[in-house]
Design an enzyme around this catalytic site. Structure first.
Site, short mmCIF file in Angstrom:
data_model
loop_
_atom_site.label_atom_id
_atom_site.label_comp_id
_atom_site.label_asym_id
_atom_site.label_seq_id
_atom_site.Cartn_x
_atom_site.Cartn_y
_atom_site.Cartn_z
N GLN A 46 0.82 -1.11 -0.15
CA GLN A 46 -0.09 -0.01 0.06
C GLN A 46 0.96 1.32 0.07
OE1 GLN A 46 -3.08 0.97 -0.39
NE2 GLN A 46 -2.74 2.96 0.15
N GLU A 47 1.96 1.38 0.70
CA GLU A 47 2.79 2.31 1.00
C GLU A 47 3.76 2.71 -0.41
OE1 GLU A 47 3.14 4.55 3.09
OE2 GLU A 47 2.26 3.80 4.82
#
Length: 371
Positions: A234-235
Site C-alpha cells: 500500500q505504501e
C-alpha cells in the site's frame, strides 16, 4: 425469522423482548415465535450463554462471513457476531466449518448456539431450524458492497430468548448505522476488479525480493509478515526508491522523523525500511493494546497513516459524542462520515480498507504465500 413450526404465531419483536432481559427501542422485522413457550421456565439457550459466559457460533468461511487464517479473524459477519457477544458481555467462541450443512447440523445437535450461514431456506427448514436476516433486511447495504444478501443467523428454536435478543440486536444495528458501516469497511469492491491483475503481477515479481526481511522483522516483533507486506504494498508498491510529495520515502514510506526514531539511517535501503516500518507498526499496536483484535490492527494502521496524535484527537471527539472511542466501528464511522471535508480522513479510509484487501489476497493466494 422463519420457522417450520406449524404452531408458530407471528409476533412483533417488542412483545417478545418484554419477556427477556434484552431491551431495545426499535421494532424488528416480523418474527415467528410460538406463544406457548415464550415464558417457559425450562432452561434455554439465552440462560445457558449468560450462565456459562460463552456464546458459541459456527460459520462457513467466505467473503461475507469471516476471513479466517490461523488465529487471524475478521469479516463483516464475524464483526457483527463479535459485537453481539460484547453486548451480552460474554466471550465468543467462533468456529468455522467446511460447509453450510455442517453448520446447520451443529445447531440442530446443540453444539452451537447459532450459525451464520448463506444456506437456502429449504436447507434450514429441512432441519426444522429457524432463521432471520443478519442485517434485519438491509440488503442494500450488503449488495452495494459486494456482500452476500442471503446471510442469515440460524437458531434451533424460534421461541428461545437468545433468538429474540439476537434479532433485536441486529435491527438495532441497522437503525444506528452499524450494519451499513461494517458493510462499507468490508466492501469487496474496495479494490477494483480491474486492478487485481496488476497487483498480482507486482506481488509475484517483488515479493520474493523482500519476503525474508518481512518474515525476519515479523518474527522479531511478533507480527504477521503478511500484514507487513500488505502495508509495504500500500505504501510503495514494494518499490524502495519511492518518494512522496511530502517527503516520506522508502519501501515503508517513513518520514524522516519516524525513521530516525526507529533507528533507520537510510530510508531508501529496503532492509532498513522494513525494519523501521515493522518497529513503528509494533509501536502503534502497543499503543492500542487495550483494544482487542482485529480492531487493534485497524487502529494501528490508521495511526501509522495519520499519526497517533491525530487518532487521539478523533477518539476524544468520539467520546464527547457518547460513543466508545475504542471500537473500530466508531472510528471508521467518524472517518467515513467526515472524509468529504477532510482529505486526510479520506486517505485513511482508503489506506486501511485497501490494506485489508491486500492482506486477504496475500494470505489466500498460494503462489504468494509459498514464494
Amino acid at each position: 425469522m422463519h420457522s417450520s413450526s406449524s404452531t408458530g404465531t407471528r409476533l412483533c419483536l417488542k412483545s417478545v423482548l418484554q419477556s427477556t432481559p434484552f431491551k431495545i427501542s426499535v421494532l424488528a422485522t416480523a418474527l415467528i415465535i410460538p406463544f406457548h413457550s415464550i415464558n417457559a421456565s425450562k432452561t434455554n439457550q439465552y440462560s445457558h450463554v449468560i450462565d456459562h459466559n460463552k456464546l458459541t457460533v459456527v460459520s462457513v468461511k467466505n467473503t461475507s462471513t469471516v476471513f479466517s487464517n490461523n488465529q487471524f479473524k475478521h469479516g463483516f459477519g464475524y464483526d457483527l457476531v463479535r459485537n453481539y457477544a460484547q453486548s451480552l458481555n460474554v466471550k465468543l467462541e467462533f468456529k468455522t466449518v467446511p460447509d453450510n450443512a455442517t453448520a446447520l447440523k451443529m445447531v440442530a445437535q446443540g453444539k452451537a448456539n447459532f450459525a451464520m450461514t448463506t444456506a437456502s431456506m429449504q436447507q434450514v427448514e429441512s432441519r426444522h431450524l429457524s432463521y432471520f436476516s443478519a442485517t434485519c433486511g438491509d440488503f442494500t447495504a450488503l449488495k452495494k458492497n459486494g456482500l452476500n444478501t442471503e446471510l442469515n443467523w440460524v437458531f434451533k428454536n424460534a421461541d428461545d430468548p437468545l433468538a429474540a435478543t439476537a434479532n433485536g440486536y441486529i435491527c438495532q444495528s441497522k437503525q444506528n448505522g452499524t450494519i451499513n458501516q461494517l458493510a462499507s469497511f468490508y466492501n469487496r469492491n474496495a479494490v477494483k476488479a480491474t486492478e487485481w491483475d496488476n497487483i498480482q503481477r507486482d506481488l509475484t515479481k517483488r515479493m520474493p525480493i523482500y519476503k525474508a526481511s518481512f518474515k525476519q522483522n515479523a518474527q522479531r516483533y511478533d507480527l504477521d509478515w503478511h500484514m507487513l507486506a500488505a502495508i509495504g504494498y500500500q505504501e510503495s508498491y514494494l518499490k524502495p526508491e519511492s518518494i512522496s510529495p511530502t517527503g516520506v520515502r522508502g519501501l515503508m514510506m517513513l518520514t524522516n522523523q519516524t525513521a530516525k526514531a526507529m533507528g533507520v539511517s537510510n530510508r531508501s535501503d529496503p532492509v532498513q525500511s522494513i525494519q523501521g516500518g515493522a518497529k513503528y507498526y509494533d509501536l502503534m499496536l502497543s499503543k492500542y493494546q487495550n483494544i482487542p483484535y482485529p480492531d487493534r490492527n485497524w487502529f494501528a494502521l490508521v495511526a501509522y497513516n495519520m499519526g497517533p496524535n491525530a487518532v487521539d484527537n478523533i477518539q476524544k471527539r468520539i467520546k464527547s459524542q457518547g460513543k466508545n472511542p475504542n471500537q473500530w466501528i466508531n472510528l471508521y464511522d467518524y472517518l467515513d462520515r467526515n472524509k468529504a471535508n477532510n482529505g486526510r480522513y479520506k486517505q485513511a479510509v482508503q489506506y486501511v480498507t485497501r490494506i485489508r484487501a491486500y492482506l486477504e489476497h496475500i494470505k489466500t493466494t498460494p503462489n504468494l504465500v509459498d514464494i
